[in-house]
Design an enzyme around this catalytic site. Structure first.
Site, PDB file in Angstrom:
ATOM      1  CE  LYS A  51       3.723  -0.465   4.764  1.00  0.00           C
ATOM      2  NZ  LYS A  51       4.244   0.888   4.658  1.00  0.00           N
ATOM      3  CG  HIS A 113       4.655  -1.760  13.764  1.00  0.00           C
ATOM      4  ND1 HIS A 113       3.522  -1.515  13.661  1.00  0.00           N
ATOM      5  CD2 HIS A 113       5.774  -1.315  12.633  1.00  0.00           C
ATOM      6  CE1 HIS A 113       3.914  -0.922  12.294  1.00  0.00           C
ATOM      7  NE2 HIS A 113       4.452  -0.799  12.515  1.00  0.00           N
ATOM      8  CB  SER A 143       0.374  -3.061   2.356  1.00  0.00           C
ATOM      9  OG  SER A 143       0.211  -1.628   2.621  1.00  0.00           O
TER      10      SER A 143
HETATM   11  P1  A3P Z   1      -1.005   0.413   0.665  1.00  0.00           P
HETATM   12  O1  A3P Z   1       0.878   0.186   0.369  1.00  0.00           O
HETATM   13  O2  A3P Z   1      -1.918  -0.745   0.265  1.00  0.00           O
HETATM   14  O3  A3P Z   1      -0.951   1.267  -0.545  1.00  0.00           O
HETATM   15  P2  A3P Z   1       1.694   2.249   7.647  1.00  0.00           P
HETATM   16  O4  A3P Z   1       1.832   3.335   8.156  1.00  0.00           O
HETATM   17  O5  A3P Z   1       0.911   1.650   8.788  1.00  0.00           O
HETATM   18  O6  A3P Z   1       3.084   1.684   7.298  1.00  0.00           O
HETATM   19  O7  A3P Z   1       0.568   1.383   6.649  1.00  0.00           O
HETATM   20  C1  A3P Z   1       0.715   2.332   5.582  1.00  0.00           C
HETATM   21  C2  A3P Z   1      -0.237   1.492   4.522  1.00  0.00           C
HETATM   22  O8  A3P Z   1      -1.595   2.366   4.646  1.00  0.00           O
HETATM   23  C3  A3P Z   1      -0.278   1.777   2.738  1.00  0.00           C
HETATM   24  O9  A3P Z   1      -1.228   0.902   2.237  1.00  0.00           O
HETATM   25  C4  A3P Z   1      -0.694   3.364   2.749  1.00  0.00           C
HETATM   26  O10 A3P Z   1      -1.051   3.650   0.974  1.00  0.00           O
HETATM   27  C5  A3P Z   1      -1.819   3.554   4.028  1.00  0.00           C
HETATM   28  N1  A3P Z   1      -1.929   5.133   3.646  1.00  0.00           N
HETATM   29  C6  A3P Z   1      -1.355   5.522   4.355  1.00  0.00           C
HETATM   30  N2  A3P Z   1      -1.507   6.667   4.746  1.00  0.00           N
HETATM   31  C7  A3P Z   1      -3.095   6.647   3.886  1.00  0.00           C
HETATM   32  C8  A3P Z   1      -4.219   7.744   3.712  1.00  0.00           C
HETATM   33  N3  A3P Z   1      -3.979   9.522   4.369  1.00  0.00           N
HETATM   34  N4  A3P Z   1      -5.259   7.126   2.754  1.00  0.00           N
HETATM   35  C9  A3P Z   1      -5.001   6.054   2.940  1.00  0.00           C
HETATM   36  N5  A3P Z   1      -4.320   5.128   2.963  1.00  0.00           N
HETATM   37  C10 A3P Z   1      -3.106   5.515   3.720  1.00  0.00           C
END
Ligand code: A3P
Length: 299
Positions: A51, A113, A143
């Site tokens: 996340k 991860h 998140s």
């Molecule tokens: P949130 O849950 O705070 O919205 P991962 O890809 O490591 O699983 O991380 C997911 C997190 O990154 C989520 O956070 C998601 O919304 C955010 N995220 C993914 N793409 C994004 C983007 N283009 N801009 C901002 N946040 C992004």
């Protein structure tokens, strides 16, 4: 390759202790093959605590390398096939190792991860480039909480307070956030092929971070192309894009919470009580007292 169907045998897993960290069997079942994975010198690893912005950076890299060349890839291959999740092993589906092994591209983009001490040794031996993305602990925890609620290959998170206590105790899948972010930070002192990025920097100025990435990767991507990529990876575009928003994956229930949830810095303020925040700050100071690594919890 438009998506995957959920195997009937799947259920929420228990949290287990594996090699000293909390895990679920979906990431350890294929351990031998994961540890023996044969890297190629031009492989690029995207390493994160869950996340922290993995998908965001994965998509940026995918566009930098393949955005212009392979249209089929962009329109019909979800990001989790383009950038395989190395340790993922779900019954009846191709494992992350198999997907990575079969990637036809150069470079191969591979997501993990795993904490730094469990990264397969071949990546270090081949001196592969590693891109690490860190995100401040508070937003990362929020998140992760919502992700556990909606993702059925994670254990049940319980309520927010229960989740937060477990997060602070390091009892979350892939272990303690503190050790994860510090582990790669320390490794960077001796292994120069790590580019350490911050989610907060990406939110602040995505274009600048794309430029820094290009410089680390030795890419001379023209400015117009970089600007287009910066637009394409905006939260709203990625949320709409079926290939990047995880809507094609059945292990997640978007009715509970979407994968592309908010994408903000500071959402923790909507979750932490004053008491939780004070306790968290105190604990954080202790856990992070020996590192020079610093995060921003607001912009
Ligand atoms: P949130 O849950 O705070 O919205 P991962 O890809 O490591 O699983 O991380 C997911 C997190 O990154 C989520 O956070 C998601 O919304 C955010 N995220 C993914 N793409 C994004 C983007 N283009 N801009 C901002 N946040 C992004």
């Amino acid at each position: 390759m438009e998506g995957i169907d959920l195997p009937s045998t799947m259920s929420r897993p228990d949290l287990i202790e594996y090699k000293g960290i909390s895990m679920v069997h979906y990431f350890t079942d294929n351990w031998e093959k994961i540890q023996n994975f044969q890297a190629k010198p031009d492989d690029i690893v995207i390493a994160t605590y869950p996340k922290a912005g993995t998908t965001w950076v994965s998509y940026i890299l995918d566009l930098l390398y393949f955005g212009n060349k392979e249209t089929e890839r962009q329109t019909s291959q979800p990001i989790y096939f383009r950038v395989p999740f190395l340790e993922m092993t779900i019954p009846e589906l191709p494992s992350g190792v198999d997907l990575a092994d079969k990637l036809p591209t150069t470079p191969r983009l591979i997501k993990t991860h795993l904490p730094v001490q469990l990264v397969p040794k071949s990546f270090w031996e081949q001196n592969c480039k590693i891109i690490y993305v860190g995100r401040n602990a508070k937003d990362n925890a929020v998140s992760y909480f919502h992700f556990e609620r909606m993702n059925f290959i994670q254990p049940e998170p319980g309520d927010w307070n229960t989740f937060l206590q477990m997060f602070m105790d390091g009892k979350k899948v892939f272990g303690p956030w503190y050790d994860h972010v510090c582990g790669y930070w320390e490794k960077k002192q001796t292994y120069s092929n790590i580019h350490y990025m911050f989610f907060e920097d990406m939110v602040e100025d995505t274009g600048r971070e794309v430029e820094r990435l290009c410089s680390f990767l030795g890419l001379s991507t023209p400015i117009e192309e970089r600007e287009k990529i910066t637009k394409d990876v905006h939260f709203d575009s990625m949320k709409k894009n079926k290939m990047t928003n995880y809507s094609t994956i059945p292990i997640m229930d978007f009715k509970i919470s979407p994968f592309m949830r908010k994408g903000k810095v500071g959402d923790w303020k909507n979750h932490f009580t004053v008491a939780q925040n004070e306790q968290f700050d105190e604990h954080y100071k202790q856990k992070m007292k020996n590192t020079t690594l610093q995060f921003r919890t607001e912009l």
